[in-house]
Motif scaffolding. Sequence first.
Motif, PDB file in Angstrom:
ATOM      1  N   ARG A 162       0.836  -1.204   0.000  1.00  0.00           N
ATOM      2  CA  ARG A 162       0.000   0.000   0.000  1.00  0.00           C
ATOM      3  C   ARG A 162       0.868   1.250   0.000  1.00  0.00           C
ATOM      4  NH1 ARG A 162      -3.028  -2.976   3.779  1.00  0.00           N
ATOM      5  NH2 ARG A 162      -2.085  -1.792   5.503  1.00  0.00           N
ATOM      6  N   LEU A 163       1.923   1.245   0.824  1.00  0.00           N
ATOM      7  CA  LEU A 163       2.795   2.416   0.935  1.00  0.00           C
ATOM      8  C   LEU A 163       3.513   2.686  -0.378  1.00  0.00           C
ATOM      9  CD1 LEU A 163       3.973   4.582   2.836  1.00  0.00           C
ATOM     10  CD2 LEU A 163       5.799   2.966   3.409  1.00  0.00           C
ATOM     11  N   ALA A 164       3.973   1.618  -1.040  1.00  0.00           N
ATOM     12  CA  ALA A 164       4.732   1.788  -2.283  1.00  0.00           C
ATOM     13  C   ALA A 164       3.835   1.960  -3.497  1.00  0.00           C
ATOM     14  CB  ALA A 164       5.652   0.591  -2.494  1.00  0.00           C
ATOM     15  N   GLY A 165       2.564   1.586  -3.361  1.00  0.00           N
ATOM     16  CA  GLY A 165       1.663   1.652  -4.511  1.00  0.00           C
ATOM     17  C   GLY A 165       1.763   0.423  -5.387  1.00  0.00           C
ATOM     18  N   GLY A 166       2.263  -0.672  -4.837  1.00  0.00           N
ATOM     19  CA  GLY A 166       2.415  -1.899  -5.593  1.00  0.00           C
ATOM     20  C   GLY A 166       3.570  -2.716  -5.044  1.00  0.00           C
ATOM     21  N   THR A 167       3.909  -3.779  -5.755  1.00  0.00           N
ATOM     22  CA  THR A 167       5.016  -4.641  -5.349  1.00  0.00           C
ATOM     23  C   THR A 167       6.217  -4.389  -6.243  1.00  0.00           C
ATOM     24  OG1 THR A 167       3.484  -6.363  -4.596  1.00  0.00           O
ATOM     25  CG2 THR A 167       5.769  -7.019  -4.984  1.00  0.00           C
ATOM     26  N   PRO A 168       7.288  -3.821  -5.721  1.00  0.00           N
ATOM     27  CA  PRO A 168       8.465  -3.549  -6.554  1.00  0.00           C
ATOM     28  C   PRO A 168       9.109  -4.843  -7.060  1.00  0.00           C
ATOM     29  CG  PRO A 168       8.540  -2.286  -4.501  1.00  0.00           C
ATOM     30  CD  PRO A 168       7.455  -3.314  -4.350  1.00  0.00           C
ATOM     31  N   VAL A 169       9.685  -4.759  -8.243  1.00  0.00           N
ATOM     32  CA  VAL A 169      10.450  -5.863  -8.806  1.00  0.00           C
ATOM     33  C   VAL A 169      11.911  -5.654  -8.436  1.00  0.00           C
ATOM     34  CG1 VAL A 169      11.146  -7.043 -10.934  1.00  0.00           C
ATOM     35  CG2 VAL A 169       8.829  -6.097 -10.713  1.00  0.00           C
ATOM     36  N   ILE A 170      12.596  -6.733  -8.057  1.00  0.00           N
ATOM     37  CA  ILE A 170      13.998  -6.637  -7.671  1.00  0.00           C
ATOM     38  C   ILE A 170      14.886  -6.935  -8.875  1.00  0.00           C
ATOM     39  CG2 ILE A 170      15.824  -7.599  -6.217  1.00  0.00           C
ATOM     40  CD1 ILE A 170      13.720  -8.242  -4.125  1.00  0.00           C
ATOM     41  N   HIS A 171      15.813  -6.038  -9.147  1.00  0.00           N
ATOM     42  CA  HIS A 171      16.766  -6.207 -10.244  1.00  0.00           C
ATOM     43  C   HIS A 171      18.184  -6.165  -9.691  1.00  0.00           C
ATOM     44  CE1 HIS A 171      13.907  -5.558 -13.622  1.00  0.00           C
ATOM     45  NE2 HIS A 171      13.273  -4.837 -12.730  1.00  0.00           N
ATOM     46  N   HIS A 172      19.056  -6.973 -10.267  1.00  0.00           N
ATOM     47  CA  HIS A 172      20.481  -6.892  -9.940  1.00  0.00           C
ATOM     48  C   HIS A 172      21.125  -5.787 -10.775  1.00  0.00           C
ATOM     49  CE1 HIS A 172      20.886 -10.508  -7.446  1.00  0.00           C
ATOM     50  NE2 HIS A 172      19.955 -11.024  -8.217  1.00  0.00           N
ATOM     51  N   SER A 173      22.080  -5.095 -10.169  1.00  0.00           N
ATOM     52  CA  SER A 173      22.762  -4.032 -10.889  1.00  0.00           C
ATOM     53  C   SER A 173      24.093  -3.746 -10.202  1.00  0.00           C
ATOM     54  CB  SER A 173      21.893  -2.765 -10.922  1.00  0.00           C
ATOM     55  OG  SER A 173      22.458  -1.798 -11.782  1.00  0.00           O
ATOM     56  N   LEU A 174      24.754  -2.699 -10.669  1.00  0.00           N
ATOM     57  CA  LEU A 174      25.949  -2.172 -10.012  1.00  0.00           C
ATOM     58  C   LEU A 174      25.675  -0.722  -9.652  1.00  0.00           C
ATOM     59  CD1 LEU A 174      28.843  -3.555 -12.269  1.00  0.00           C
ATOM     60  CD2 LEU A 174      28.254  -4.314  -9.968  1.00  0.00           C
ATOM     61  N   VAL A 175      25.902  -0.377  -8.404  1.00  0.00           N
ATOM     62  CA  VAL A 175      25.713   0.993  -7.930  1.00  0.00           C
ATOM     63  C   VAL A 175      27.035   1.460  -7.326  1.00  0.00           C
ATOM     64  CG1 VAL A 175      24.554   2.429  -6.210  1.00  0.00           C
ATOM     65  CG2 VAL A 175      23.241   0.788  -7.552  1.00  0.00           C
ATOM     66  N   ASN A 176      27.557   2.550  -7.858  1.00  0.00           N
ATOM     67  CA  ASN A 176      28.866   3.058  -7.415  1.00  0.00           C
ATOM     68  C   ASN A 176      29.931   1.965  -7.445  1.00  0.00           C
ATOM     69  OD1 ASN A 176      26.841   5.079  -6.369  1.00  0.00           O
ATOM     70  ND2 ASN A 176      28.728   6.092  -5.763  1.00  0.00           N
ATOM     71  N   GLY A 177      29.842   1.119  -8.461  1.00  0.00           N
ATOM     72  CA  GLY A 177      30.832   0.083  -8.659  1.00  0.00           C
ATOM     73  C   GLY A 177      30.645  -1.162  -7.817  1.00  0.00           C
ATOM     74  N   ALA A 178      29.644  -1.180  -6.946  1.00  0.00           N
ATOM     75  CA  ALA A 178      29.433  -2.321  -6.045  1.00  0.00           C
ATOM     76  C   ALA A 178      28.209  -3.122  -6.482  1.00  0.00           C
ATOM     77  CB  ALA A 178      29.241  -1.830  -4.610  1.00  0.00           C
ATOM     78  N   PRO A 179      28.194  -4.435  -6.196  1.00  0.00           N
ATOM     79  CA  PRO A 179      26.982  -5.216  -6.481  1.00  0.00           C
ATOM     80  C   PRO A 179      25.819  -4.649  -5.688  1.00  0.00           C
ATOM     81  CG  PRO A 179      28.493  -6.442  -5.071  1.00  0.00           C
ATOM     82  CD  PRO A 179      29.241  -5.236  -5.552  1.00  0.00           C
ATOM     83  N   ALA A 180      24.663  -4.581  -6.328  1.00  0.00           N
ATOM     84  CA  ALA A 180      23.517  -3.942  -5.687  1.00  0.00           C
ATOM     85  C   ALA A 180      22.228  -4.545  -6.205  1.00  0.00           C
ATOM     86  CB  ALA A 180      23.532  -2.433  -5.956  1.00  0.00           C
ATOM     87  N   ILE A 181      21.177  -4.315  -5.474  1.00  0.00           N
ATOM     88  CA  ILE A 181      19.837  -4.639  -5.955  1.00  0.00           C
ATOM     89  C   ILE A 181      19.036  -3.350  -6.015  1.00  0.00           C
ATOM     90  CG2 ILE A 181      19.768  -7.050  -5.221  1.00  0.00           C
ATOM     91  CD1 ILE A 181      18.322  -6.181  -2.692  1.00  0.00           C
ATOM     92  N   LEU A 182      18.177  -3.266  -7.016  1.00  0.00           N
ATOM     93  CA  LEU A 182      17.282  -2.128  -7.173  1.00  0.00           C
ATOM     94  C   LEU A 182      15.853  -2.599  -6.993  1.00  0.00           C
ATOM     95  CD1 LEU A 182      18.703  -0.393 -10.399  1.00  0.00           C
ATOM     96  CD2 LEU A 182      19.420  -0.076  -8.023  1.00  0.00           C
ATOM     97  N   PHE A 183      15.061  -1.819  -6.297  1.00  0.00           N
ATOM     98  CA  PHE A 183      13.634  -2.083  -6.154  1.00  0.00           C
ATOM     99  C   PHE A 183      12.923  -1.126  -7.110  1.00  0.00           C
ATOM    100  CE2 PHE A 183      15.746  -3.209  -2.245  1.00  0.00           C
ATOM    101  CZ  PHE A 183      15.186  -4.429  -1.903  1.00  0.00           C
ATOM    102  N   VAL A 184      12.292  -1.697  -8.141  1.00  0.00           N
ATOM    103  CA  VAL A 184      11.741  -0.885  -9.216  1.00  0.00           C
ATOM    104  C   VAL A 184      10.238  -1.091  -9.308  1.00  0.00           C
ATOM    105  CG1 VAL A 184      11.855  -0.334 -11.678  1.00  0.00           C
ATOM    106  CG2 VAL A 184      13.919  -1.083 -10.464  1.00  0.00           C
ATOM    107  N   LEU A 185       9.520   0.017  -9.295  1.00  0.00           N
ATOM    108  CA  LEU A 185       8.061  -0.004  -9.428  1.00  0.00           C
ATOM    109  C   LEU A 185       7.712   0.780 -10.680  1.00  0.00           C
ATOM    110  CD1 LEU A 185       5.554  -1.057  -7.927  1.00  0.00           C
ATOM    111  CD2 LEU A 185       5.426   1.156  -6.772  1.00  0.00           C
ATOM    112  N   GLY A 186       7.235   0.086 -11.706  1.00  0.00           N
ATOM    113  CA  GLY A 186       7.037   0.750 -12.985  1.00  0.00           C
ATOM    114  C   GLY A 186       8.393   1.136 -13.554  1.00  0.00           C
ATOM    115  N   GLU A 187       8.604   2.416 -13.762  1.00  0.00           N
ATOM    116  CA  GLU A 187       9.901   2.911 -14.214  1.00  0.00           C
ATOM    117  C   GLU A 187      10.611   3.700 -13.125  1.00  0.00           C
ATOM    118  OE1 GLU A 187       9.319   5.144 -17.800  1.00  0.00           O
ATOM    119  OE2 GLU A 187       9.553   3.347 -19.028  1.00  0.00           O
TER     120      GLU A 187
END
Length: 314
Positions: A246-271
């Motif tokens: 409810r707070l996020a407006g949906g269920t975010p999808v988890i994506h693997h990525s690199l953030v500042n050169g480090a392994p990271a996960i992103l929580f993405v809702l729509g775009e």
Amino acid sequence: MDSTATDRFDAGRFEASRSRLGSLAYRLLGSATDAEDAVQDAFLHWQAADRQRIRVPEAWLTKVVTNLCLDRLRSAQARRERSVGAWLPEPLLEGDPMLGPADTFEQRESVSLAVLTLMERLSPLERAVYLLREAFTYSHAEIAEILDITESASQQHLHRARRRFAAARRGRDGEVDPASARRIVEEFLAAASSGRTERLVALLTDDATAISDGGGLIGKLLRYDTPRRVAAAARAGLRPTPAKRRLAGGTPVIHHSLVNGAPAILFVLGEQVVGTVAFDITDGKIAAMCGIAAPDRLARLTEAWRQHGPGTPP
């Protein structure tokens, strides 16, 4: 050359240095937004200067940007913002030009979220000397000229900065293979989502820590300083609940990525990237985690994500 052509030529000289100046300002300030402002202020200084008398434009611009950043770090507003305990660096997606240069280990490490956060333990001058020397390979003579200090003072500032970093990051030097890092993060996500606390703890170093901005909602950072507390926080944070949806407006999808050169996960809702967690991995285990969800810290990352494309969710 007429005045219009001269102005275009001089503007081109500045633009040729913009990316490097931006990456220096970002490392000093930990904020892409503030870094862009500092570079734009430097451009105004460049326009107002008697450019015919500037023998080495790159050195002159480096000095201007560095000192503009130091002024920002010393300002009363910056001290208030960074002293309340609610400040974390602005995360950047892999490929962002502000992350360059990245040819050496020191250059890549200097832009990691872990090091940018540790920079807060340094004085502004220590921070500037450390970055100019380690990330941009300036000599102490050049640093002394940039900062209006002696070479001896530059060497002393560098020594103190290195000592502080060594104490804070003892046993956490070196780089991890990207494939191995992703495998460790995948194991961590699987254990967290299934509630396997013992497996979570086993994936963490004995001195593992985690830090989160709490989505920018509580005015302070959340810190966890034992493996079990980190594991409990990860389980709570990654477990889907109706309230979170409810707070996020949906269920975010988890994506693997690199953030500042480090392994990271992103929580993405729509775009929209609504959160990211970056992992500091040492000797096959997770030594630290940094979670950022405040919307104003994710705007640039979100824009880069939209341009880059969604990739493949785990």
